[in-house]
Design a protein around this motif. Structure first.
Motif, PDB file in Angstrom:
ATOM      1  N   HIS A  95      33.777  39.411  33.903  1.00  0.00           N
ATOM      2  CA  HIS A  95      33.944  38.078  33.327  1.00  0.00           C
ATOM      3  C   HIS A  95      35.414  37.657  33.404  1.00  0.00           C
ATOM      4  CE1 HIS A  95      32.884  34.715  30.754  1.00  0.00           C
ATOM      5  NE2 HIS A  95      33.924  34.992  29.976  1.00  0.00           N
ATOM      6  N   ASN A  96      35.619  36.410  33.794  1.00  0.00           N
ATOM      7  CA  ASN A  96      36.966  35.838  33.826  1.00  0.00           C
ATOM      8  C   ASN A  96      37.159  35.073  32.527  1.00  0.00           C
ATOM      9  OD1 ASN A  96      39.319  34.403  34.249  1.00  0.00           O
ATOM     10  ND2 ASN A  96      38.849  33.899  36.381  1.00  0.00           N
ATOM     11  N   PHE A  97      37.986  35.619  31.620  1.00  0.00           N
ATOM     12  CA  PHE A  97      38.133  35.019  30.297  1.00  0.00           C
ATOM     13  C   PHE A  97      38.923  33.721  30.333  1.00  0.00           C
ATOM     14  CE2 PHE A  97      37.555  39.589  29.628  1.00  0.00           C
ATOM     15  CZ  PHE A  97      36.435  39.570  28.815  1.00  0.00           C
ATOM     16  N   GLU A  98      39.720  33.520  31.361  1.00  0.00           N
ATOM     17  CA  GLU A  98      40.468  32.269  31.480  1.00  0.00           C
ATOM     18  C   GLU A  98      39.623  31.174  32.099  1.00  0.00           C
ATOM     19  OE1 GLU A  98      44.052  32.971  33.602  1.00  0.00           O
ATOM     20  OE2 GLU A  98      44.905  34.305  32.067  1.00  0.00           O
ATOM     21  N   ASP A  99      38.758  31.529  33.064  1.00  0.00           N
ATOM     22  CA  ASP A  99      37.877  30.554  33.716  1.00  0.00           C
ATOM     23  C   ASP A  99      36.543  31.233  33.991  1.00  0.00           C
ATOM     24  OD1 ASP A  99      36.608  28.605  35.108  1.00  0.00           O
ATOM     25  OD2 ASP A  99      38.131  28.370  36.669  1.00  0.00           O
ATOM     26  N   PRO A 100      35.605  31.116  33.052  1.00  0.00           N
ATOM     27  CA  PRO A 100      34.314  31.815  33.215  1.00  0.00           C
ATOM     28  C   PRO A 100      33.551  31.415  34.471  1.00  0.00           C
ATOM     29  CG  PRO A 100      34.589  31.039  30.956  1.00  0.00           C
ATOM     30  CD  PRO A 100      35.704  30.426  31.756  1.00  0.00           C
ATOM     31  N   SER A 101      33.853  30.255  35.085  1.00  0.00           N
ATOM     32  CA  SER A 101      33.129  29.831  36.282  1.00  0.00           C
ATOM     33  C   SER A 101      33.602  30.561  37.532  1.00  0.00           C
ATOM     34  CB  SER A 101      33.291  28.322  36.488  1.00  0.00           C
ATOM     35  OG  SER A 101      34.632  27.995  36.811  1.00  0.00           O
ATOM     36  N   GLN A 102      34.684  31.342  37.418  1.00  0.00           N
ATOM     37  CA  GLN A 102      35.202  32.083  38.564  1.00  0.00           C
ATOM     38  C   GLN A 102      35.338  33.563  38.211  1.00  0.00           C
ATOM     39  OE1 GLN A 102      38.616  30.370  40.503  1.00  0.00           O
ATOM     40  NE2 GLN A 102      38.005  28.275  40.001  1.00  0.00           N
ATOM     41  N   PRO A 103      34.226  34.306  38.253  1.00  0.00           N
ATOM     42  CA  PRO A 103      34.283  35.738  37.935  1.00  0.00           C
ATOM     43  C   PRO A 103      35.314  36.468  38.782  1.00  0.00           C
ATOM     44  CG  PRO A 103      32.015  34.992  38.089  1.00  0.00           C
ATOM     45  CD  PRO A 103      32.862  33.853  38.556  1.00  0.00           C
ATOM     46  N   SER A 104      35.926  37.473  38.168  1.00  0.00           N
ATOM     47  CA  SER A 104      37.005  38.213  38.823  1.00  0.00           C
ATOM     48  C   SER A 104      36.466  39.439  39.548  1.00  0.00           C
ATOM     49  CB  SER A 104      38.053  38.646  37.797  1.00  0.00           C
ATOM     50  OG  SER A 104      38.597  37.521  37.134  1.00  0.00           O
ATOM     51  N   LEU A 105      37.114  39.777  40.661  1.00  0.00           N
ATOM     52  CA  LEU A 105      36.730  40.934  41.470  1.00  0.00           C
ATOM     53  C   LEU A 105      37.708  42.074  41.225  1.00  0.00           C
ATOM     54  CD1 LEU A 105      34.994  42.132  43.851  1.00  0.00           C
ATOM     55  CD2 LEU A 105      36.805  41.278  45.354  1.00  0.00           C
ATOM     56  N   PRO A 272      44.098  48.231  40.672  1.00  0.00           N
ATOM     57  CA  PRO A 272      44.742  46.923  40.547  1.00  0.00           C
ATOM     58  C   PRO A 272      43.855  45.930  39.805  1.00  0.00           C
ATOM     59  CG  PRO A 272      44.988  47.753  42.788  1.00  0.00           C
ATOM     60  CD  PRO A 272      44.062  48.682  42.087  1.00  0.00           C
ATOM     61  N   GLY A 273      44.467  45.217  38.855  1.00  0.00           N
ATOM     62  CA  GLY A 273      43.750  44.190  38.116  1.00  0.00           C
ATOM     63  C   GLY A 273      43.037  44.693  36.881  1.00  0.00           C
ATOM     64  N   VAL A 274      42.873  46.007  36.726  1.00  0.00           N
ATOM     65  CA  VAL A 274      42.128  46.540  35.586  1.00  0.00           C
ATOM     66  C   VAL A 274      42.889  46.313  34.283  1.00  0.00           C
ATOM     67  CG1 VAL A 274      41.224  48.645  34.523  1.00  0.00           C
ATOM     68  CG2 VAL A 274      40.874  48.224  36.958  1.00  0.00           C
ATOM     69  N   SER A 275      44.190  46.558  34.293  1.00  0.00           N
ATOM     70  CA  SER A 275      44.976  46.406  33.067  1.00  0.00           C
ATOM     71  C   SER A 275      44.941  44.963  32.567  1.00  0.00           C
ATOM     72  CB  SER A 275      46.418  46.847  33.322  1.00  0.00           C
ATOM     73  OG  SER A 275      47.201  46.711  32.144  1.00  0.00           O
ATOM     74  N   ALA A 276      45.109  44.000  33.489  1.00  0.00           N
ATOM     75  CA  ALA A 276      45.073  42.591  33.087  1.00  0.00           C
ATOM     76  C   ALA A 276      43.691  42.224  32.556  1.00  0.00           C
ATOM     77  CB  ALA A 276      45.435  41.709  34.280  1.00  0.00           C
ATOM     78  N   TYR A 277      42.643  42.755  33.190  1.00  0.00           N
ATOM     79  CA  TYR A 277      41.296  42.473  32.705  1.00  0.00           C
ATOM     80  C   TYR A 277      41.094  43.036  31.308  1.00  0.00           C
ATOM     81  CZ  TYR A 277      36.304  43.192  31.989  1.00  0.00           C
ATOM     82  OH  TYR A 277      35.050  43.228  31.437  1.00  0.00           O
TER      83      TYR A 277
END
Length: 814
Positions: A95-105, A272-277
């Motif tokens: 889930h992209n908490f900043e923009d739910p319409s654009q899920p994160s990879l 990469p990206g896990v910490s920010a998520y």
């Protein structure tokens, strides 16, 4: 003159594979037999380049006819590729908490994606149990009650002071029902009882209540009401402050527990990206702690036509592993046998709410073959890709951008409603697309992007040289099919029969076909007939029977056309001599079967200047190649007979009883023979059918379908009766392509049928007429009594008559 020099001996008519050359009696004696890719060194080299070179655009287009072993060869060569030990990463959507319409990879090392998914599920489940306990603890309740009581105390004090003030002013505070809501209202107190202003107003109007007193009460009510609204506004401000303080309390107490749980994941996974998520997860949990309270608390149930219910709190933190490479060894090799849009690029599934609206979230994203083949190889069929709606355009876009976008709907379906746009998946995939030469030519010529993204062409030949090595490969192929399909072993004579059929399919004496789909079918059918007979070994006669039955299943049209010749509906002479008439040969292709048939060609000549009239062309039944052949024929006549006089004649050529059109130049020599016979008056032997094109120099050139043409005339002659004087005359350049049926060769061996091969028109006219063609002497005259001398004399007479009487033209000309 010796026309027998043009006769072909039986050994020239068919390649014979000598069974004695094999070291085995049956294929059961062979044992282990390595199967190599037969006759495709060029395609193998191209495939090796495309599979090894990972540069951009070096995808491979495998070109070849269906049944040429394209897929088998690709599969074997992919099996030889060193895919290494390191598998590509797992692909995960969150889930992209900043923009739910654009899920994160997110990308994890192979196998770590499911571990992260399980770890996240465990921690969310743990928090779902511990946070409600925290909110129900005595410590939390004491602190919460203290904050609530502090605010409530202030409100009570203000309310008490306000009630005392309004009581002194002669008013009371009552609760008034207004629809579904209750709100406070000030009413005057008269004689100890609260009375509504509407009643006082009516009483004052009737004189039952002093109007001056009513006016004073109205004025005072306005003052007190303003102060009451100010007090209520203050209460709302206190409530907002209370909620903030309660929220802060919730977060202060929950934050250590949440950070501790999420911190365990942060320590374990450093992709990469896990910490920010995970930072987003912590922040979202702290902002939505109500999700973790008792289930159902504060969750109104929507009506049947209302908005979709909010997902359970776990869904916001669910990890969707779209590609799991935990069991993948090295670079993946994916064969997508149904490359439609969904299977190739993935899809976002949708669910329908009670109100009929579609909605989705990151947990409904599904991957396709492109994502699963990331880092490795993807094999697809070109025809399937091109016929799938939107597939080719999406494939080009993905290969150009080196990323795949997963869309919420397939291109052929209309869709309305909120949609997702997941983060594109970066890809490094080598695509191997298998197609026919026609598809390759169309894409290369009409699609500018094609040559940029498919830089490697692996072209499969339809035939290979008939070397000892390739014959050994054929033997191994027969052995493998017997093993794979549980067939009886093949006797060496049966193997020789299969190889001979491979030579025929190749179209050349010194080649073998690479159309192994058809060879495999012959092997299977031969085994079937052997098993039906109860034989334990497939013998040569079983192969012959299988080949005969393959023809019999598809030759109904040929049989019907031969019957029309037999009953006289179609006029064909196979014996005797006639002037200006010769049997030509044509190949009819019914799609699944090609066969030859004779066609009567006639010529007439008269005084005039029209030249040679092509009746097929004038009737618009002749193609461009046939017209070219007629023009070449005219050139030959000018070169041979118009050096000392003008070519003045009106001649016509016709394919008799032709109702379907004519194209190609393979009958141009036949038409020339008919015209020479007509001009010279020398009859042609009707038992000889002719095929071959001609050039202006009189050389007879090769044609296609030579075996089918000879066999077609042989079948007609057999039907009408062989007389030992019949045969077919072919170009000498077609001799290497001869691979005639065994019954035709047997008839030649027994002297019942003949095959002539000629190089020039002079040789051909001598075979057909039994007379010398003639040669020019020093003065340019042909030898007396020769065919050419007679034709030249006739042309001279026609020219003189044109001068004497003038042209008598019909206006038709070639």
């Amino acid at each position: 003159m010796d026309v027998d020099r043009c006769l072909l001996p039986p050994e020239k008519l068919r390649f014979r594979c000598d069974p004695a050359g094999f070291s085995f009696e049956t294929t059961a004696d062979i044992g282990e037999c390595p199967i190599n890719i037969i006759g495709q060194p060029r395609a193998q080299d191209a495939l090796r380049l495309g599979l090894a070179l990972r540069s951009e655009g070096y995808n491979v287009f495998v070109v070849g006819a269906v049944g040429s072993g394209r897929s088998t060869s690709v599969r074997r060569m992919l099996a030889e590729v060193d895919c290494g030990d390191k598998a590509p990463p797992d692909l995960v959507y969150v889930h992209n908490f900043e923009d739910p319409s654009q899920p994160s990879l997110l990308q994890f090392p192979a196998g770590a994606g499911h571990q992260f998914q399980q770890g996240m599920e465990d921690q969310v489940d743990r928090l779902g149990k511990m946070l409600p306990r925290l909110f129900e603890s005595d410590r939390f309740r004491e602190q919460r009650d203290a904050i609530v009581e502090q605010t409530a105390g202030k409100q009570r004090e203000e309310m008490k002071a306000f009630e005392a003030e309004i009581q002194a002013e002669g008013f009371a505070l009552v609760q008034v029902q207004m629809g579904p809501m209750v709100r406070p209202e000030l009413v005057p107190v008269i004689d100890g009882e609260p009375v509504e202003f509407e009643k006082l107003d009516a009483a004052a109007a009737k004189g039952e209540f002093p109007a001056e007193q009513f006016a004073q009460l109205r004025e005072k009510h306005g003052e007190l009401r303003g102060r009451m609204e100010a007090m209520i506004k203050g209460f709302r401000k206190l409530d907002r402050g209370l909620r903030k303080r309660l929220g802060k309390l919730d977060r202060e107490l929950a934050k250590p527990l949440i950070e501790e749980s999420i911190g365990d994941l942060r320590d374990e996974f450093d992709a990469p990206g896990v910490s920010a998520y995970l930072d987003g997860v912590v922040q979202d949990m702290l902002e939505h702690l109500d999700r973790f309270r008792d289930e159902g608390e504060g969750q109104p149930q929507p009506g049947p036509q209302g908005p979709p219910p909010e997902p359970a709190f776990e869904a916001f933190y669910e990890v969707n592993v779209v590609v799991d490479n935990s069991k993948t060894k090295g670079r993946p090799i994916i064969w997508e046998t149904a490359p439609n849009y969904r299977n190739l690029f993935g899809i976002i599934e949708r669910v329908r709410s009670g109100g009929g609206d579609w909605h989705s979230d990151h947990t409904r994203i599904r991957s396709g073959s492109m994502q699963r083949a990331n880092g490795g190889f993807l094999v697809i069929d070109a025809m399937d890709v091109l016929t799938g709606p939107g597939v080719w355009a999406a494939l080009k876009r993905s290969l150009r951008n080196r990323s795949v976008e997963i869309l919420p709907v397939e291109p052929q379906f209309a869709y309305t409603g909120a949609s997702l746009k997941p983060q594109p998946v970066p890809i490094d995939v080598r695509v191997v697309m298998i197609g026919t030469p026609h598809i390759y030519r169309v894409l290369f010529g009409m699609d500018e992007d094609f040559k940029k993204i498919f830089k490697v062409k692996a072209e499969f030949a339809t035939r290979t040289g008939r070397s000892e090595q390739e014959i050994d490969n054929y033997v191994c192929f027969v052995h493998k099919k017997c093993t794979d399909d549980d067939l009886p072993p093949f006797h060496r004579e049966a193997v020789a029969g299969v190889i001979e059929h491979g030579v025929r399919l190749s179209g050349h004496y010194d080649h073998l076909t690479t159309r192994f789909g058809e060879i495999a079918d012959v092997i299977r059918e031969s085994g079937f007939w052997a098993l039906k007979e109860g034989a334990s070994v497939v013998e040569g006669r079983h192969v012959d029977h299988a080949l005969d039955q393959r023809i019999r299943r598809v030759d109904l049209l040929a049989e019907m056309l031969r019957d029309r010749i037999s009953d006289g509906s179609v006029l064909i002479d196979v014996d005797g001599d006639k002037v200006g008439q010769v049997n030509g040969l044509a190949v009819l292709d019914a799609g699944d079967h090609a066969f030859g048939l004779p066609s009567r060609i006639t010529a007439t000549a008269a005084v005039g200047r029209n030249g040679i009239i092509d009746i097929e062309r004038e009737a618009r039944m002749g193609g461009a190649l046939h017209t070219k052949g007629m023009l070449i024929l005219s050139g030959f006549l000018r070169a041979r007979f118009a050096q000392d006089k003008p070519l003045a004649l009106s001649a016509s050529l016709c394919f008799e009883q032709n109702y379907g059109g004519v194209d190609g130049d393979s009958a141009s020599s036949t038409e020339l023979y008919a015209l020479l016979s007509c001009l010279s008056g020398v009859p042609i032997r009707q038992g000889i059918a002719v095929t071959g094109s001609v050039n202006q120099m009189g050389q007879v050139q090769s044609i296609g379908g030579v075996n089918e043409k000879i066999e077609g005339f042989f079948d007609v002659c057999s039907l009408l009766g062989l007389n030992q004087a019949q045969g077919v005359m072919i170009p000498a350049t077609n001799v290497p392509q001869l691979m005639l049926r065994k019954d035709v060769v047997r008839a030649v061996e027994e002297g019942r049928f003949r095959i002539w091969a000629v190089e020039t028109i002079e040789e051909g006219i001598e075979v057909l007429t039994g007379q010398s063609a003639g040669a020019r002497d020093a003065e340019g005259r042909y030898s007396e009594g020769s065919v050419f001398a007679k034709a030249d004399a006739r042309l001279s007479a026609l020219a003189e008559q044109v001068v004497r009487f003038g042209p008598a033209d019909s206006g038709l000309a070639t």
